[in-house]
Design a protein around this motif. Structure first.
Motif, mmCIF file in Angstrom:
data_model
loop_
_atom_site.group_PDB
_atom_site.id
_atom_site.type_symbol
_atom_site.label_atom_id
_atom_site.label_comp_id
_atom_site.label_asym_id
_atom_site.label_seq_id
_atom_site.Cartn_x
_atom_site.Cartn_y
_atom_site.Cartn_z
ATOM 1 N N ALA A 180 0.809 -1.216 0.000
ATOM 2 C CA ALA A 180 0.000 0.000 0.000
ATOM 3 C C ALA A 180 0.848 1.275 0.000
ATOM 4 O O ALA A 180 0.357 2.345 -0.334
ATOM 5 N N SER A 181 2.108 1.169 0.396
ATOM 6 C CA SER A 181 3.003 2.329 0.408
ATOM 7 C C SER A 181 4.440 1.814 0.439
ATOM 8 O O SER A 181 4.668 0.618 0.683
ATOM 9 N N GLY A 182 5.367 2.721 0.224
ATOM 10 C CA GLY A 182 6.773 2.343 0.344
ATOM 11 C C GLY A 182 7.076 1.865 1.755
ATOM 12 O O GLY A 182 7.799 0.883 1.956
ATOM 13 N N MET A 183 6.499 2.541 2.760
ATOM 14 C CA MET A 183 6.756 2.149 4.153
ATOM 15 C C MET A 183 6.159 0.783 4.464
ATOM 16 O O MET A 183 6.726 0.013 5.246
ATOM 17 N N ALA A 184 5.003 0.466 3.846
ATOM 18 C CA ALA A 184 4.419 -0.874 4.045
ATOM 19 C C ALA A 184 5.362 -1.925 3.468
ATOM 20 O O ALA A 184 5.551 -2.998 4.064
ATOM 21 N N ALA A 185 5.967 -1.625 2.318
ATOM 22 C CA ALA A 185 6.902 -2.573 1.689
ATOM 23 C C ALA A 185 8.144 -2.752 2.558
ATOM 24 O O ALA A 185 8.608 -3.876 2.782
ATOM 25 N N ILE A 186 8.678 -1.641 3.061
ATOM 26 C CA ILE A 186 9.895 -1.704 3.889
ATOM 27 C C ILE A 186 9.593 -2.446 5.200
ATOM 28 O O ILE A 186 10.360 -3.313 5.632
ATOM 29 N N SER A 187 8.447 -2.130 5.830
ATOM 30 C CA SER A 187 8.080 -2.814 7.084
ATOM 31 C C SER A 187 7.946 -4.315 6.844
ATOM 32 O O SER A 187 8.413 -5.130 7.645
ATOM 33 N N VAL A 199 19.340 6.939 5.857
ATOM 34 C CA VAL A 199 18.105 6.513 5.183
ATOM 35 C C VAL A 199 16.971 7.539 5.354
ATOM 36 O O VAL A 199 17.018 8.375 6.267
ATOM 37 N N TYR A 200 15.964 7.436 4.500
ATOM 38 C CA TYR A 200 14.760 8.281 4.543
ATOM 39 C C TYR A 200 14.266 8.395 5.993
ATOM 40 O O TYR A 200 14.262 7.412 6.741
ATOM 41 N N GLY A 201 13.852 9.592 6.378
ATOM 42 C CA GLY A 201 13.525 9.884 7.777
ATOM 43 C C GLY A 201 12.503 8.948 8.409
ATOM 44 O O GLY A 201 12.625 8.586 9.585
ATOM 45 N N THR A 256 21.142 7.841 -1.611
ATOM 46 C CA THR A 256 20.439 8.230 -0.377
ATOM 47 C C THR A 256 19.668 9.533 -0.532
ATOM 48 O O THR A 256 20.031 10.415 -1.303
ATOM 49 N N ASN A 257 18.609 9.587 0.247
ATOM 50 C CA ASN A 257 17.676 10.709 0.299
ATOM 51 C C ASN A 257 18.078 11.590 1.484
ATOM 52 O O ASN A 257 17.992 11.120 2.616
ATOM 53 N N PRO A 258 18.460 12.820 1.299
ATOM 54 C CA PRO A 258 18.538 13.623 0.073
ATOM 55 C C PRO A 258 19.959 13.884 -0.415
ATOM 56 O O PRO A 258 20.129 14.611 -1.389
ATOM 57 N N VAL A 262 17.968 -3.288 -0.080
ATOM 58 C CA VAL A 262 18.294 -2.006 -0.721
ATOM 59 C C VAL A 262 17.006 -1.286 -1.113
ATOM 60 O O VAL A 262 16.192 -1.819 -1.873
ATOM 61 N N ASP A 263 16.830 -0.072 -0.599
ATOM 62 C CA ASP A 263 15.733 0.792 -1.035
ATOM 63 C C ASP A 263 16.210 1.462 -2.326
ATOM 64 O O ASP A 263 17.136 2.283 -2.301
ATOM 65 N N ASN A 264 15.581 1.095 -3.438
ATOM 66 C CA ASN A 264 16.051 1.556 -4.754
ATOM 67 C C ASN A 264 15.162 2.669 -5.314
ATOM 68 O O ASN A 264 15.131 2.910 -6.514
ATOM 69 N N LEU A 318 6.289 3.310 -4.733
ATOM 70 C CA LEU A 318 5.794 3.330 -6.123
ATOM 71 C C LEU A 318 5.392 4.713 -6.607
ATOM 72 O O LEU A 318 5.306 4.961 -7.804
ATOM 73 N N SER A 319 5.089 5.610 -5.635
ATOM 74 C CA SER A 319 4.622 6.938 -6.060
ATOM 75 C C SER A 319 5.756 7.773 -6.645
ATOM 76 O O SER A 319 5.535 8.896 -7.083
ATOM 77 N N LYS A 320 6.967 7.225 -6.670
ATOM 78 C CA LYS A 320 8.117 7.980 -7.187
ATOM 79 C C LYS A 320 8.357 7.596 -8.658
ATOM 80 O O LYS A 320 7.423 7.622 -9.441
ATOM 81 N N TYR A 321 9.588 7.195 -9.031
ATOM 82 C CA TYR A 321 9.866 7.010 -10.463
ATOM 83 C C TYR A 321 9.038 5.911 -11.116
ATOM 84 O O TYR A 321 8.706 5.999 -12.294
ATOM 85 N N ALA A 328 -0.316 7.894 -8.272
ATOM 86 C CA ALA A 328 -0.529 6.534 -7.752
ATOM 87 C C ALA A 328 0.284 6.367 -6.479
ATOM 88 O O ALA A 328 1.343 6.975 -6.330
ATOM 89 N N PHE A 329 -0.220 5.539 -5.565
ATOM 90 C CA PHE A 329 0.485 5.354 -4.297
ATOM 91 C C PHE A 329 0.687 3.871 -4.024
ATOM 92 O O PHE A 329 -0.229 3.068 -4.227
ATOM 93 N N GLY A 330 1.854 3.498 -3.551
ATOM 94 C CA GLY A 330 2.107 2.092 -3.239
ATOM 95 C C GLY A 330 3.567 1.846 -2.970
ATOM 96 O O GLY A 330 4.390 2.774 -2.905
#
Ligand SMILES: Cc1ncc(COP(=O)(O)O)c(C=O)c1O
Length: 403
Positions: free
Chosen positions: A99-106, A125-127, A172-174, A197-199, A221-224, A231-233
């Motif tokens: 459902a989101s990048g954080m859901a995928a990472i979790s 890493v992202y905050g 890395t962000n940012p 790896v968060d790509n 998914l909402s990025k590149y 879209a969000f995921g």
């Protein structure tokens, strides 16, 4: 319909052929397929449940003996289509959408780690990933160490007998540091750990971590991958058994992707290669110009020879470095105001249109001021997600804002 008592066929008559309007309406919407033709673009399968012809088919579907969709939280055709497309682009066995990048990472973390295990993460890493590691995993009895992942000696020194996972971002962000994924994978595997790896910042168009030994690859998914802020995921990609374990967490914790977001992402994904070429070319040109501008204190972009990991970036990213860069100016507020109406301040990234973000007050605000400054995030730092606009228009906007 109640039959009148006088009806002689009262007990033998079949149900009337003409159902009431209520029944007719409730049972309407019969599928118009199959057709002699197939839709060119997969339709959106919004049904939250699937009908089985009988109990045997239900049993076969539920037991996984037969490919059968049954419930939206488990899987949808749109989710599967997107998962297959992303796995093919990342060069992995499989992928599971979230459902989101954080859901995928979790899900990736929870599928590998249990109470008593240890994870090492890059400190840059992202905050929100940082906050998940700092605040949530220890509550589950999972030990967390933050290290500077550019220092392979420090990563090695942090390895323990119970280290199961090493987590980094490819870019890395940012601050756009470049993870040495081949060396980190070798190091993790030598210690019996997996590399995650968060790509998100790179996308598989310019970097495929699995080719360099990474075990789990995640994206927002909402990025590149989708590319248009519509879209969000999220997604976890990797070896089939690892993805199956992550998928189980997504299903049980309730974090799978929606059919609509999967479908929307699929539309964006089709132009990923073209978009990334345009993003990379524009970002490189802007980085080259800004690094010599007297009003810009510093530019962070892996395609600049002044970047500390330029050599590594050049060897790992032969097709360009993507559309992200950061710049440090004296007065970020003034710079943002002068770009208003041309380049919006919007705390996301990777849209086809350029956007600016202020990591100090958005992506990294969960970190203490000291922690932010220690990793190089200052109030004067702006993250620039360079879009696919004409490069001369973009350079004109920046030039005018810096005058
Ligand atoms: C590098 C990176 N990873 C993960 C995430 C989290 O993704 P989401 O916002 O889809 O949960 C973000 C969000 O900006 C990100 O920039």
């Amino acid at each position: 319909m109640l039959l009148p008592m006088s009806d002689p066929h009262r007990h033998t008559r079949k149900r009337p052929r003409n159902d009431s309007l209520t029944t007719l309406a409730a049972r309407s919407g019969e599928l118009a397929t199959p057709s002699a033709t197939a839709p060119l673009i997969e339709p959106i399968y919004q049904s939250t449940v699937y009908a089985f012809p009988d109990l045997d088919a239900l049993e076969a579907g539920m037991a996984g003996q037969q490919d059968a969709y049954f419930y939206y939280r488990n899987a949808t055709p749109n989710g599967t289509t997107l998962e297959r497309a992303i796995a093919a682009l990342e060069g992995t066995d499989a992928a599971a959408c979230a459902a989101s990048g954080m859901a995928a990472i979790s899900a990736a973390f929870l599928s590998v780690l249990a109470t008593g295990d240890h994870i090492i993460s890059d400190e840059r890493v992202y905050g929100v990933t940082y906050a998940l590691l700092r605040d949530e995993l220890p509550r589950l009895g999972i030990e967390v160490s933050f290290v500077d992942a550019l220092d392979l000696g420090a990563v090695e020194a942090a390895m323990k007998h119970n280290t199961k996972l090493l987590h980094v971002e490819s870019l890395t962000n940012p601050l756009m540091t470049v993870a040495d994924v081949p060396s980190l994978a070798e190091l993790a595997h030598r210690h019996g750990a997996l590399l995650s790896v968060d790509n998100t910042f790179a996308s598989p168009a310019i970097f495929r971590p699995a080719e360099h030994g990474a075990d789990l690859i995640t994206h927002s998914l909402s990025k590149y991958l989708s590319g248009h802020s519509t879209a969000f995921g999220g997604v976890v990609a990797g070896r089939a058994d690892l993805v199956a374990a992550a998928r189980l967490k997504l299903v049980r914790f309730g974090g799978t992707v929606s059919a609509f977001d999967a479908w929307m992402t699929m539309q964006g994904l089709k132009t990923l290669g073209l978009r990334m070429r345009a993003h990379s070319g524009n970002a490189q040109a802007i980085a080259d110009v800004l690094q010599n501008h007297p009003r810009v204190k510093r530019v962070y972009h892996p395609g600049l020879e002044s970047h500390p990991q330029f050599r590594l970036a050049d060897s790992l990213y032969p097709d360009g470095f993507g559309g992200m860069l950061s710049l440090e100016v004296d007065d970020a507020g003034q710079f943002v105001k002068r770009l208003a109406g041309r380049i919006p301040l919007a705390p996301s990234l990777a849209d086809v249109v350029s956007t600016l973000s202020h990591p100090w007050s958005t992506s990294h605000r969960a970190l203490s001021e000291d922690d932010r400054r220690r990793i190089g995030i200052t109030p004067g730092l702006l993250r620039f997600s360079v879009g696919i606009e004409d490069i001369f228009d973009l350079l004109g906007d920046l030039e005018a804002a810096l005058e």
